[in-house]
Motif scaffolding. Sequence first.
Motif, mmCIF file in Angstrom:
data_model
loop_
_atom_site.group_PDB
_atom_site.id
_atom_site.type_symbol
_atom_site.label_atom_id
_atom_site.label_comp_id
_atom_site.label_asym_id
_atom_site.label_seq_id
_atom_site.Cartn_x
_atom_site.Cartn_y
_atom_site.Cartn_z
ATOM 1 N N CYS A 117 -4.194 -1.509 -2.755
ATOM 2 C CA CYS A 117 -4.697 -2.607 -1.927
ATOM 3 C C CYS A 117 -5.761 -2.098 -0.956
ATOM 4 N N ASN A 125 -6.745 -3.495 1.615
ATOM 5 C CA ASN A 125 -6.426 -3.936 2.975
ATOM 6 C C ASN A 125 -5.358 -3.067 3.621
ATOM 7 N N CYS A 126 -4.231 -2.851 2.919
ATOM 8 C CA CYS A 126 -3.118 -2.124 3.551
ATOM 9 C C CYS A 126 -2.808 -0.805 2.877
ATOM 10 N N CYS A 140 -2.476 -8.732 -3.023
ATOM 11 C CA CYS A 140 -1.500 -7.697 -2.674
ATOM 12 C C CYS A 140 -0.167 -8.363 -2.365
ATOM 13 N N CYS A 179 0.814 -7.261 1.607
ATOM 14 C CA CYS A 179 0.187 -7.863 2.789
ATOM 15 C C CYS A 179 -0.430 -9.224 2.497
HETATM 16 ZN ZN ZN Z 1 -2.088 -5.028 0.938
#
Ligand code: ZN
Length: 678
Positions: free
Chosen positions: A143, A145-146, A156, A159
Amino acid sequence: MASKTLVTCALPYANGPIHLGHLVEHIQTDIYVRALRSTGEDVLFICADDTHGAPIELNARKQGLTPEAFIAQWFEEHTAVFRDFGISHDHFGSTNSPENQHYANLIYGRARDAGSIGKKEVEQPYDEKEKRWLSDRFIRGTCPNCGTKDQYGDACENCNATYTPRELIDARSAISGEPLVWRKSLHAFFLLSKHGEFLEQTIANPAFMNPGPAAQLKGFLDKLADWDITRDGPYFGFPIPGESNQFFYVWLDAPIGYIGSTEQWAKKTGRQPSALAYWDANADARIIHTIGKDIVYFHCLFWPAVLKVAGLKQPEHVHIHGHLTVNGEKMSKSRGTFINARPYLDLLDPSYLRFFYGSLLGDGPEDIDFNLLEFRQRVNAELVNNLGNLANRCLTLLAKEFQGQLKAPTPELGRPLVEAALAKVAPIREAFLSFQSKVAVKHVLEIGYAANQFLATNEPWKKLKDPATRDAAHAQLSEAAEIVFLLTALLEPVVPALAQKLATQLNRSPLTFKALETATYPLLERTQVIGQPSPLINRLEAEVVDRLIQAVNVEPKAPAVVKPPEAKAPVEIEFTDFTRLSLKAGKVLACEKVPKADLLLKVTVDLGEGAPRTIVSGIAASYAPEALVGRNVVVVANLKPRTLKGLESRGMILTAGGAGKSLVLLDPGDVAPGTDVK
Ligand SMILES: [Zn+2]
């Protein structure tokens, strides 16, 4: 108004079992269809399995099956569940049919001729090793993002971030594990952007769809994207005419399945020359779709535009319902609240669920909650105690005390009771016909309460012994039986099996909304005796609901990609709870695979009881059948029998480990079969 109506449910995907969430839609639509039929309308109820696309192709491959064999399994499961829940589809077809291919080609050709198909080059992820294009669900990576590893190509799970496969870190094919390669291909697009004005008018019509979801769709109208209807092969679907190794995207031919399935029905019954008797733009028919709120975009934007360019009938109304939650939360496999239809049917009467859903469902897209406590309480208070007891008290006494004979009408007694009930028939009918079964059920329950009150006030059961009052008792019971007769029409859309049961007990054909249009007191022809009464339906006991939840928790799960269950602390139980378990050592005498169930083995176990038991166990991914024979195992011996894949399973074999391939049998050691395990 059109002379005939075609009603559809959204097509379930032939990739897994029917669950209680699917049944919200099928039960709600069935209630609507049954009420329409009862008014005398010419109704056709159509559904089908949605069978195409990459997930089906790949899951079939994992099971070593052709896509055709894979979808055939689910077709069998789906149709059996719908039959057992009394869903009265006139035809349940398949999108993988020559009829559907005919209409997919016809619609594509008409759209192309009308200038609504364009070509555009797209760049997509490709798996060089597998030689196939990859949709988002077949891409895994980290991911962006996280940083959680092993996430899908579009979102994801940790998150909830959404992204494109290009943004995913270290993106790889979920099939081969190879890194993604980006390749170009020329695709056919449906030019949705040409139809913005038409769609704006369509969704603004409150008769077409609920204004709430319509307002959400409005946001898409300013930036209508053309729709890629092409998938490059290999793909399980229909080849695009004139293209090589390209197929229609499943979301193009899935709604066309409504038409293809109508065509199958026309061929099967000969009642119409073709599906166009309903679907031609000028056909004397109206189309009603029922869908979940998650597929509004497809049904209220793409579909009307596709139908328009193809010169086909627009839906008059798209009914949008909410989702099902269980005990206030989204259905979840890890929480054991993901309830499939078959385990429900193995334990509970389908009328309970039909009644409960019917009492909750309205015309809006709000979610409904399968709260297990409320489910049991309402079924018992309303269906069993109110309606069931009314029928049973009145018919049992008439049968026992008066040989099933009804007394000639006593208008001063019966007319007010029956006319008050008849006054509710029109609002009940209108509620059913506007997808407001909860309103209809409320009125029906009021009729039941009033009739029970009538009996409670008059107390005919106290007047039977005394010759002076016995005649009055007979009159009171006969007048109450009028209401029971009325219920045969009013309950039929919601609980058809129970309405039929009441009619049989009354020795009459069920009433219909059409008959009730002109009905007046008295409804019952009094010289005709009644039939044999019996309780309408049993109380729903807490213990049965608990067993459902247990069954759901231990039901072997089929997905090939096994995810570890969410960690959660087990609840503490009393020691006496533990002692209720009877654990015994057993010896496996024989073992074989269960047909059409990849995870199940049929195990014959000696528990020292004389006759051996059959236990269906979800350990086929971990043990070959021959590896089990002769082994000692630990068995939960006092589980109530369950039916799995048509086999009765008595007991459960204990294993350690997660679901899927990593189960290890518990070994009781070298002890005699039947030895207690503590
Ligand atoms: Zn994520």
